[in-house]
Design an enzyme around this catalytic site. Structure first.
Site, PDB file in Angstrom:
ATOM      1  N   CYS A  28       2.362  -3.417  -0.661  1.00 62.97           N
ATOM      2  CA  CYS A  28       3.215  -3.617  -1.836  1.00 62.97           C
ATOM      3  C   CYS A  28       2.451  -3.562  -3.159  1.00 62.97           C
ATOM      4  CB  CYS A  28       3.997  -4.919  -1.719  1.00 62.97           C
ATOM      5  SG  CYS A  28       2.976  -6.410  -1.554  1.00 62.97           S
ATOM      6  N   HIS A  30       4.416 -11.461  -2.551  1.00 61.68           N
ATOM      7  CA  HIS A  30       4.846 -10.064  -2.571  1.00 61.68           C
ATOM      8  C   HIS A  30       4.708  -9.557  -4.000  1.00 61.68           C
ATOM      9  CE1 HIS A  30       7.103  -6.451  -1.652  1.00 61.68           C
ATOM     10  NE2 HIS A  30       7.935  -6.716  -2.642  1.00 61.68           N
ATOM     11  N   ASP A  65       5.491  -4.076   3.101  1.00 64.19           N
ATOM     12  CA  ASP A  65       4.872  -3.483   4.292  1.00 64.19           C
ATOM     13  C   ASP A  65       3.356  -3.662   4.316  1.00 64.19           C
ATOM     14  OD1 ASP A  65       4.163  -1.815   2.233  1.00 64.19           O
ATOM     15  OD2 ASP A  65       5.005   0.014   3.093  1.00 64.19           O
TER      16      ASP A  65
END
EC number: 3.4.19.12
Length: 293
Positions: free
Chosen positions: A158, A277, A155
């Site tokens: 992370c 990520h 989002d």
């Protein structure tokens, strides 16, 4: 009454959002690489091209799948109408027994089954893809440490959420907002350590004081993605070393001057369609269960 979006409209809306998110991500990546670092700039160009190609391919596949489903839906509907008309002509009493609502439900169920089959086929094909291979390599590295990946939501927060999880495991209560605020404040008070690595994407020049302040404000108050600069600031704020494990590169440690247990993060390049990520880690479940037993 609100108009219900068609599947085509929903997919187009999703694609627009993903393209917008990717551009924001690319902007953040560009800001993190100094203009005079030719090696990293070259790698950045390749990474951006790869991200754009992956997203383009993803969108193309989704459009093909939708178009195929639409054709099959029409074909199934025509077949159903043909069969129904034949039955009704041979036995008019069936007209009252087979409602239009039931036909719609049957058609929807058939379409959903077809969709599930296609998803299953895609999952099989993905076993040889970058995301799956990255996951396998990371699991191998983590098993050696008796660790496993702790999934963190994608989002924009992370990296901070992964750090927050690690701190919580140590009994330290520092929330997402506090971590962002302290990161931004440290960067502001040590501007000379960070500004050389931030450049204006339009001019290629190093950030002005105003641009740097805007960058720090985004760190504190938005879901701006965090990278190596923010990790450096966090390491100094927490006075803890932060280790980052990657699938295809050696682990890196930021804040090695601190002789304390490391915070361990997982950096993934292929976890999501938009690229990088961060995840956290936790004890390997099987090992934890053995210790509890």
């Amino acid at each position: 009454m609100e108009e219900v979006e068609t599947a085509e409209e929903q997919l187009a809306k999703q694609h627009r959002k993903e393209k917008k998110d990717l551009q924001a991500k690319i902007q953040s990546m560009k800001n993190a690489v100094p203009k005079n670092d030719k090696k990293r700039r070259k790698q950045l160009t390749e990474d951006i091209a790869k991200l754009e190609a992956e997203l383009s391919q993803k969108h193309e596949n989704e459009l093909k799948l939708q178009n195929t489903s639409s054709v099959e839906e029409v074909s199934d509907a025509l077949d159903s109408m043909s069969v129904a008309n034949h039955e009704e002509q041979s036995d008019p009493s069936k007209q009252s027994r087979t409602s239009k609502a039931q036909k719609r439900r049957d058609k929807k169920a058939a379409l959903e089954k077809e969709r599930e089959m296609r998803i299953a086929e895609a999952e099989v094909e993905n076993l040889s893809g970058s995301r799956h291979q990255e996951g396998l390599k990371l699991r191998e590295k983590l098993v050696e440490r008796h660790l496993q990946i702790k999934e963190i939501s994608s989002d924009g927060h992370c990296m901070y959420r992964a750090v927050e999880h690690q701190l919580t495991e140590r009994g330290l209560a520092l929330g997402l907002k506090e971590l962002r605020d302290q990161t931004a404040q440290y960067m502001r008070s040590h501007a000379d350590d960070f500004m050389p690595f931030l450049t204006n994407p339009n001019t290629g020049d190093m950030y002005t004081a105003e641009e740097f302040e805007k960058y720090c404000s985004d760190v504190a108050d938005t879901a701006a993605w965090g990278g190596q600069l923010e990790l450096k600031a966090l390491s100094q704020v927490l006075q803890l070393p932060i280790e980052v494990i990657q699938a295809d590169s050696p682990c890196i440690t930021i804040g090695e001057e601190y002789d304390k247990p490391k915070i361990t993060l997982i950096y993934m390049r292929h976890a999501y369609g938009l690229g990088e990520h961060y995840n956290s880690v936790e004890p390997l479940k099987d090992l934890a269960n053995e210790e509890e037993g």
